[in-house]
Design a protein around this motif. Structure first.
Motif, PDB file in Angstrom:
ATOM      1  N   ILE A  76      37.199  94.553  37.120  1.00  0.00           N
ATOM      2  CA  ILE A  76      35.856  93.996  37.268  1.00  0.00           C
ATOM      3  C   ILE A  76      35.277  94.445  38.599  1.00  0.00           C
ATOM      4  CG2 ILE A  76      34.461  91.889  37.339  1.00  0.00           C
ATOM      5  CD1 ILE A  76      36.711  90.485  35.820  1.00  0.00           C
ATOM      6  N   GLY A  77      34.079  94.994  38.560  1.00  0.00           N
ATOM      7  CA  GLY A  77      33.405  95.436  39.770  1.00  0.00           C
ATOM      8  C   GLY A  77      32.044  94.785  39.910  1.00  0.00           C
ATOM      9  N   GLY A  78      31.741  94.320  41.117  1.00  0.00           N
ATOM     10  CA  GLY A  78      30.446  93.714  41.378  1.00  0.00           C
ATOM     11  C   GLY A  78      29.577  94.625  42.230  1.00  0.00           C
ATOM     12  N   HIS A  79      28.314  94.764  41.865  1.00  0.00           N
ATOM     13  CA  HIS A  79      27.349  95.588  42.602  1.00  0.00           C
ATOM     14  C   HIS A  79      26.094  94.758  42.852  1.00  0.00           C
ATOM     15  CE1 HIS A  79      29.510  99.439  41.664  1.00  0.00           C
ATOM     16  NE2 HIS A  79      29.894  98.724  40.613  1.00  0.00           N
ATOM     17  N   VAL A  80      25.485  94.928  43.988  1.00  0.00           N
ATOM     18  CA  VAL A  80      24.237  94.238  44.299  1.00  0.00           C
ATOM     19  C   VAL A  80      23.235  95.242  44.868  1.00  0.00           C
ATOM     20  CG1 VAL A  80      25.357  92.013  44.716  1.00  0.00           C
ATOM     21  CG2 VAL A  80      25.017  93.597  46.618  1.00  0.00           C
ATOM     22  N   ARG A  81      21.972  94.862  44.810  1.00  0.00           N
ATOM     23  CA  ARG A  81      20.940  95.717  45.376  1.00  0.00           C
ATOM     24  C   ARG A  81      20.927  95.571  46.900  1.00  0.00           C
ATOM     25  NH1 ARG A  81      15.156  92.775  43.960  1.00  0.00           N
ATOM     26  NH2 ARG A  81      15.706  90.676  44.631  1.00  0.00           N
ATOM     27  N   ALA A  82      20.334  96.541  47.565  1.00  0.00           N
ATOM     28  CA  ALA A  82      20.263  96.501  49.020  1.00  0.00           C
ATOM     29  C   ALA A  82      19.367  95.351  49.471  1.00  0.00           C
ATOM     30  CB  ALA A  82      19.738  97.830  49.552  1.00  0.00           C
ATOM     31  N   GLY A 133      39.157  82.551  27.500  1.00  0.00           N
ATOM     32  CA  GLY A 133      40.312  83.019  26.740  1.00  0.00           C
ATOM     33  C   GLY A 133      40.954  84.324  27.145  1.00  0.00           C
ATOM     34  N   ILE A 134      40.452  85.005  28.161  1.00  0.00           N
ATOM     35  CA  ILE A 134      41.097  86.239  28.618  1.00  0.00           C
ATOM     36  C   ILE A 134      42.282  85.875  29.510  1.00  0.00           C
ATOM     37  CG2 ILE A 134      40.827  88.320  30.015  1.00  0.00           C
ATOM     38  CD1 ILE A 134      39.526  88.515  27.306  1.00  0.00           C
ATOM     39  N   ALA A 135      43.465  86.384  29.163  1.00  0.00           N
ATOM     40  CA  ALA A 135      44.669  86.065  29.935  1.00  0.00           C
ATOM     41  C   ALA A 135      44.536  86.591  31.357  1.00  0.00           C
ATOM     42  CB  ALA A 135      45.897  86.673  29.266  1.00  0.00           C
ATOM     43  N   PRO A 136      44.830  85.776  32.370  1.00  0.00           N
ATOM     44  CA  PRO A 136      44.687  86.222  33.767  1.00  0.00           C
ATOM     45  C   PRO A 136      45.490  87.478  34.091  1.00  0.00           C
ATOM     46  CG  PRO A 136      44.991  83.841  33.657  1.00  0.00           C
ATOM     47  CD  PRO A 136      45.241  84.359  32.279  1.00  0.00           C
ATOM     48  N   ARG A 137      46.634  87.666  33.419  1.00  0.00           N
ATOM     49  CA  ARG A 137      47.466  88.836  33.732  1.00  0.00           C
ATOM     50  C   ARG A 137      46.809  90.148  33.316  1.00  0.00           C
ATOM     51  NH1 ARG A 137      49.689  86.465  29.215  1.00  0.00           N
ATOM     52  NH2 ARG A 137      49.833  87.798  27.350  1.00  0.00           N
ATOM     53  N   ARG A 138      45.793  90.100  32.462  1.00  0.00           N
ATOM     54  CA  ARG A 138      45.117  91.326  32.035  1.00  0.00           C
ATOM     55  C   ARG A 138      44.207  91.883  33.131  1.00  0.00           C
ATOM     56  NH1 ARG A 138      42.228  91.201  26.340  1.00  0.00           N
ATOM     57  NH2 ARG A 138      41.851  93.339  27.052  1.00  0.00           N
ATOM     58  N   VAL A 139      43.762  91.040  34.028  1.00  0.00           N
ATOM     59  CA  VAL A 139      42.861  91.497  35.093  1.00  0.00           C
ATOM     60  C   VAL A 139      43.682  92.218  36.151  1.00  0.00           C
ATOM     61  CG1 VAL A 139      41.165  90.810  36.809  1.00  0.00           C
ATOM     62  CG2 VAL A 139      41.297  89.572  34.630  1.00  0.00           C
TER      63      VAL A 139
END
Length: 277
Positions: A203-209, A238-244
């Motif tokens: 998972i990647g987070g991006h924001v504007r300047a 429901g997504i298993a934490p180990r998948r991240v």
């Protein structure tokens, strides 16, 4: 003399032959019709580029893509798989992607003999997940308004599902990591779709300047906090934490528009990773 006077004068007609200026046939009409048709297609293309959204253009391109499997025998549906589920025991062997027990998640791994790690089999699984999410298989769990916030692409890293802001329709409350109801709904749909496989998730987070010049810009903390919030939302549905496998904040360092302050740069990337990534 009188007899010669009664002889009719001899008139010689000389016919002028004109070369190269006669009738040329109808070939020019065919050429002109082809030209008019090409111009009409060109102007229609220009109109489509200006009258459609990015997601609609992607859908039009996928419609003409020869890689979408077409079932000659309809199963009652009007989609690419003829009404069958993309994970059914009948559909998968026919498409060359293998099969599993009903309801068993699969892993997008390559089974190619050259040992290249990730091959065509992984891409096929990603395409099926993409089709199920975006409705290219005939049905989708997304509404039209939600589809406007999603683009997908297959890269060397895996299947990238990108969620982004639109004008006046954000994923998070302004300058915070508090998700809107839209993002909560999208998280549920993405979780239901990605349960079909067992691949790791990034998972990647991006924001504007930030428009303000600050001594300490909050873009790093904000992008990381939003990525973390998405991880928690997926875990709640429901997504298993180990998948991240990783959660990353990219701040404003990777804009997708020339205007770094454009709201479109506020986005999240959920990546279904290839095996070994």
């Amino acid at each position: 003399m009188g007899a010669q006077a009664n002889v009719a004068p001899v008139i010689i007609k000389r016919k002028k032959v004109v070369g190269g200026g006669g009738h040329h046939g109808g070939a020019w009409k065919v050429a002109y019709a082809d030209f008019v048709t090409a111009m009409m297609a060109f102007f229609m293309l220009m109109w489509l580029l200006n009258a459609t959204t990015e997601q609609q253009r992607k859908g039009i391109a996928d419609y003409f893509s020869p890689t979408i499997p077409i079932n000659r025998i309809s199963g009652g549906g009007n989609g690419s798989f003829g009404g069958d589920s993309i994970f059914s025991e009948e559909t998968l062997p026919r498409n060359g992607t293998g099969a599993t027990s009903p309801g068993e998640p699969r892993d997008a791994k390559s089974n190619s003999a050259d040992g290249d790690g990730d091959g065509g089999a992984a891409d096929e699984v990603f395409k099926e997940v993409d089709a199920m999410l975006m409705g290219r298989g005939g049905e989708t769990m997304l509404m039209e308004n939600e589809l406007r916030h999603i683009v997908t692409r297959i890269t060397d890293e895996g299947l990238v599902i990108e969620l982004f802001d639109l004008d006046s329709i954000p994923l998070f409350e302004d300058r915070s990591d508090e998700p809107t109801q839209l993002l909560r709904d999208l998280a549920i749909i993405i979780a239901q779709t990605t349960k079909a496989v067992t691949n790791g998730i990034a998972i990647g987070g991006h924001v504007r300047a930030d428009p303000l010049v600050l001594n300490h810009s909050p873009v790093w903390e904000l992008s990381a906090a939003r990525a973390t919030k998405m991880r928690l939302l997926l875990g709640d549905v429901g997504i298993a934490p180990r998948r991240v496998q990783r959660v990353t904040g990219h701040a404003d360092r990777e804009p997708v528009t020339t205007d770094r302050m454009d709201r479109r740069n506020n986005r999240l990337e959920i990546i279904l990773l290839r095996d070994g990534r």
